[in-house]
Design an enzyme around this catalytic site. Structure first.
Site, PDB file in Angstrom:
ATOM      1  N   CYS A  53      14.998   4.162  18.699  1.00 17.73           N
ATOM      2  CA  CYS A  53      13.893   3.432  19.336  1.00 17.73           C
ATOM      3  C   CYS A  53      12.899   2.881  18.301  1.00 17.73           C
ATOM      4  CB  CYS A  53      13.184   4.403  20.282  1.00 17.73           C
ATOM      5  SG  CYS A  53      11.628   3.768  20.925  1.00 17.73           S
ATOM      6  N   TYR A 186      13.045  -7.733  23.430  1.00 15.48           N
ATOM      7  CA  TYR A 186      13.360  -7.130  24.737  1.00 15.48           C
ATOM      8  C   TYR A 186      13.250  -8.168  25.847  1.00 15.48           C
ATOM      9  CZ  TYR A 186      13.494  -2.369  22.880  1.00 15.48           C
ATOM     10  OH  TYR A 186      13.845  -1.234  22.202  1.00 15.48           O
TER      11      TYR A 186
HETATM   12  N1  LIG Z   1       7.335   2.919  27.000  1.00 12.44           N
HETATM   13  C1  LIG Z   1       6.494   2.659  25.911  1.00 12.44           C
HETATM   14  C2  LIG Z   1       7.135   2.272  24.588  1.00 12.44           C
HETATM   15  C3  LIG Z   1       8.159   3.189  24.109  1.00 12.44           C
HETATM   16  C4  LIG Z   1       9.478   2.828  24.691  1.00 12.44           C
HETATM   17  O1  LIG Z   1       9.657   1.820  25.373  1.00 12.44           O
HETATM   18  N2  LIG Z   1      10.441   3.665  24.396  1.00 12.44           N
HETATM   19  C5  LIG Z   1      11.737   3.489  24.998  1.00 12.44           C
HETATM   20  C6  LIG Z   1      12.844   3.690  24.002  1.00 12.44           C
HETATM   21  S1  LIG Z   1      12.941   2.392  22.816  1.00 12.44           S
HETATM   22  C7  LIG Z   1      11.875   4.544  26.076  1.00 12.44           C
HETATM   23  O2  LIG Z   1      11.644   5.705  25.830  1.00 12.44           O
HETATM   24  N3  LIG Z   1      12.235   4.091  27.265  1.00 12.44           N
HETATM   25  C8  LIG Z   1      12.428   4.941  28.393  1.00 12.44           C
HETATM   26  C9  LIG Z   1      11.373   4.750  29.451  1.00 12.44           C
HETATM   27  O3  LIG Z   1      10.425   3.987  29.231  1.00 12.44           O
HETATM   28  O4  LIG Z   1      11.511   5.391  30.499  1.00 12.44           O
HETATM   29  C10 LIG Z   1       5.513   1.560  26.267  1.00 12.44           C
HETATM   30  O5  LIG Z   1       5.882   0.402  26.360  1.00 12.44           O
HETATM   31  O6  LIG Z   1       4.391   1.931  26.414  1.00 12.44           O
END
Ligand SMILES: N[C@@H](CCC(=O)N[C@@H](CS)C(=O)NCC(=O)O)C(=O)O
Length: 345
Positions: A53, A186
């Site tokens: 990530c 993304y």
């Molecule tokens: N979700 C966070 C950033 C971190 C993120 O997107 N991490 C991803 C992995 S690259 C994740 O854990 N995704 C799973 C989820 O959001 O449920 C945000 O945008 O505040």
């Protein structure tokens, strides 16, 4: 083969990708002054990250640059989430040895049993070891605080990643990089309408062109040393040719075809704390095997050849020093952080 999440973990509407923001925004600070601020204290917290990530990768880099390895422990999750999200299946018996959890969601629910996971279960996450409670998943604040609030426990020679006199400029660079590059890939990759994809693609490459030009006569993005701005750009650049170019269709050109961005990214990669925290296996397996709506066969590409990252960058001549005038590099790592077993099937 493990079970994987069939679709993007992100909300989508009108063909656009919508990022869910961090939900737990408490901070860990030197001098807490409210209930939302926790005391910075060695041995109290565990950073849970995925090496796949880009958002979590930032915090792994900063922890290393600041020499906080003994102060804050690190857990690395399996690059493949299942329907309960991130899990500790690389560890013995599938449990994190410190927290005793199988899933990161357990820390979110220990913090908020009712609604802890309603906004997803994301990395990076900082968890209090003694209670197993999530403290924060606020990734932009996590790196800033590791750089500033943990000063007492940092190694001698640690860099200043967010110096006061440069904050305005760093914030301005970060803003464009976040929307068009970090999140831009993304937006392109998860778009479900052609127009939304094209908008993201156009903004991404316009921003990369601008950054390429900016880096023509300066070694780092802001000032003469590595800052938060470089870390935030690096974690997207290092994934670019391996996943974003093909899997997310960000393919006007490869990173390796940019005149300045490519040597800049190699310069950082070759700096202790950067390349030694990159694991292309974690990166490629996560994106290609988890996003089955984009890659239904789950085949993981073999390339690109990682040795190109070690080619000379010849950017020393631009001046600047990576860790600041009196700074020094962190000690080299003796071994990769969490190598994966070979792919089967
Ligand atoms: N979700 C966070 C950033 C971190 C993120 O997107 N991490 C991803 C992995 S690259 C994740 O854990 N995704 C799973 C989820 O959001 O449920 C945000 O945008 O505040």
């Amino acid at each position: 083969m493990s079970t994987t999440v069939g679709n993007s973990p992100y909300a989508e509407s009108s063909g656009s990708f919508t990022r869910r923001g961090p939900r737990f925004t408490d901070r860990i600070v030197a001098s807490p002054s409210s209930e939302q601020e926790w005391q910075a204290e060695p041995g109290r917290y565990r950073l849970v990250a995925s090496l796949a990530c880009p958002w979590a990768h930032r915090s792994v880099i900063v922890r290393r640059l600041m020499g906080l390895e003994d102060a804050i422990s690190l857990a690395i999750v399996d690059p493949l989430q299942d329907d309960r999200s991130w899990r500790f299946s690389l560890d013995e018996d599938g449990r994190d040895p410190v927290l005793g959890y199988r899933y990161l969601s357990e820390a979110y629910l220990a913090r908020d049993p009712e609604n802890g996971t309603e906004n997803g279960v994301s990395v990076p996450a900082i968890v209090e070891e003694s209670t197993g409670r999530l403290v924060t998943n606020d990734y932009p604040q996590i790196t800033v605080d590791l750089g500033i609030e943990w000063a007492k426990y940092q190694r001698p020679g640690a860099p200043m990643l967010y110096p006061e006199e440069l904050r305005e400029e760093i914030d301005a660079v970060n803003e464009g990089v976040f929307h068009d590059v970090n999140n831009g890939v993304y937006k392109a990759g998860f778009a479900t309408k052609q127009a939304r994809y094209e908008e993201a693609y156009t903004a991404l490459f316009a921003r990369l062109d601008e950054l390429d030009e900016r880096l023509a006569d300066r070694r780092y993005l802001v000032g003469d040393h590595i800052t938060e701005a470089d870390i935030r750009l690096f974690t997207t650049l290092v994934r670019f040719d391996a996943v974003y170019h093909g899997h997310f269709k960000c393919n006007r050109q490869k990173l390796a075809e940019f005149g300045n961005l490519w040597p800049y990214a190699r310069d950082l990669y070759q700096t202790p704390g950067f390349g030694d925290t990159v694991d292309f296996d974690h990166v490629k397996r996560h994106y290609h095997q988890v996003h089955t709506s984009i890659n239904p066969t789950q085949i993981v590409p073999l390339g690109p050849e990682p040795s190109v990252w070690l080619e000379p960058h010849r950017r020393e001549g631009l001046g600047g020093t990576p860790f600041g005038p009196d700074g020094t590099p962190p000690e080299p790592l003796d071994a990769p952080l969490r190598p994966l077993p070979p792919l089967e099937g």
